[in-house]
Enzyme design. Structure first.
Site, short mmCIF file in Angstrom:
data_model
loop_
_atom_site.label_atom_id
_atom_site.label_comp_id
_atom_site.label_asym_id
_atom_site.label_seq_id
_atom_site.Cartn_x
_atom_site.Cartn_y
_atom_site.Cartn_z
CE LYS A 13 45.65 21.36 55.82
NZ LYS A 13 46.43 20.12 56.08
NE ARG A 156 52.19 20.65 64.50
CZ ARG A 156 51.29 20.94 63.57
NH1 ARG A 156 51.49 21.93 62.73
NH2 ARG A 156 50.19 20.24 63.47
P1 AMP Z 1 46.96 21.81 62.11
O1 AMP Z 1 48.09 22.70 62.43
O2 AMP Z 1 45.99 22.43 61.15
O3 AMP Z 1 47.40 20.45 61.67
O4 AMP Z 1 46.14 21.62 63.48
C1 AMP Z 1 46.74 21.03 64.61
C2 AMP Z 1 45.68 20.49 65.54
O5 AMP Z 1 44.79 21.55 65.94
C3 AMP Z 1 44.78 19.42 64.98
O6 AMP Z 1 45.35 18.13 65.04
C4 AMP Z 1 43.56 19.56 65.88
O7 AMP Z 1 43.80 18.99 67.15
C5 AMP Z 1 43.47 21.06 66.07
N1 AMP Z 1 42.63 21.69 65.03
C6 AMP Z 1 43.02 22.62 64.11
N2 AMP Z 1 42.00 22.99 63.33
C7 AMP Z 1 40.92 22.27 63.75
C8 AMP Z 1 39.57 22.19 63.34
N3 AMP Z 1 39.10 22.92 62.32
N4 AMP Z 1 38.75 21.33 64.01
C9 AMP Z 1 39.19 20.61 65.06
N5 AMP Z 1 40.46 20.62 65.49
C10 AMP Z 1 41.33 21.46 64.85
#
Ligand code: AMP
Length: 211
Positions: A13, A156
């Site tokens: 994404k 990460r």
């Molecule tokens: P991502 O980089 O989008 O995979 O996000 C990393 C982490 O941020 C996720 O595993 C959640 O802990 C938190 N996070 C990001 N976006 C959201 C969201 N819309 N709702 C809840 N937690 C989020």
């Protein structure tokens, strides 16, 4: 155009939203990146969120809803935006509707769990600017170094295999229901990302937006 991009962790994404952002001159908004920035800054919000993120769990709806509310008020969003990683739960999607934000298209990238687990173990991100790389599919020019800012590439914490499995379970339980939510609104396009490179899915995403 206001676009939502959702899919399991590791579906590409970040790359897809960057390409759409450049092509359509609209900002790509990643709640994950915003939260990671808050963590780095050592702010009170950052410290509170650290625990949720490190074991792969979601941060509370009200926190991310507030983050998005503030972000889309900014002037660069006046011609549209791409949301990457928001909404991730039905209450978040409902909050967006309640804010009166009109979403034009929702793109779901489908990739099976096995492929995700394999992919995520090779992902590396720049600890300075957050750009994403892959040890097999998107190598940096110099191993371990970011092409864009020369920062150090790291894995990460939430990309470790056990955490990825936990994140996938959460995805199926909490985020996948968005498929039905947006399908009912007639906004959903599903893109099959299995057995395709991120580059190929980027092409599919772009054609879905032109359709
Ligand atoms: P991502 O980089 O989008 O995979 O996000 C990393 C982490 O941020 C996720 O595993 C959640 O802990 C938190 N996070 C990001 N976006 C959201 C969201 N819309 N709702 C809840 N937690 C989020």
């Amino acid at each position: 155009m206001n676009i939502i991009l959702f899919g399991p962790p590791g579906a590409g994404k970040g790359t897809q939203s960057e390409v759409i952002s450049q092509k359509q001159s609209i900002p790509a908004i990643s709640t994950g990146n915003i939260i990671r920035e808050a963590l780095k800054s050592g702010s009170e919000l950052g410290l509170r969120l650290k625990q949720y993120m490190s074991d792969g769990g979601l941060v509370p709806d009200e926190v991310v809803i507030d983050i998005i509310k503030e972000r889309i008020k900014k002037s660069d969003c006046k011609n549209g935006f791409i949301l990457d990683g928001f909404p991730r739960t039905i209450p978040q999607a409902e909050a967006l509707d309640k804010m009166g934000i009109k979403i034009d298209k929702v793109l779901e990238i489908n990739v099976s769990d096995d492929i995700i687990i394999e992919r995520m173990s090779g992902r590396r991100v720049c600890e300075t600017c957050g750009s994403s790389y892959h040890m097999q599919n998107k190598k940096p020019q110099v191993e371990g170094i970011c092409d864009k800012c020369h920062g150090t590439l790291v894995q990460r914490e939430d990309d470790h295999p056990d955490t990825v499995k936990n994140r996938l379970q959460i995805y199926h339980k909490q985020t996948k229901p968005l498929e039905n939510y947006y399908s009912k609104q007639g906004k959903l396009t599903v893109i099959n990302g299995d057995n395709k490179s991120i580059k190929e899915t980027v092409e599919l995403v772009l054609s879905a937006l032109e359709a």
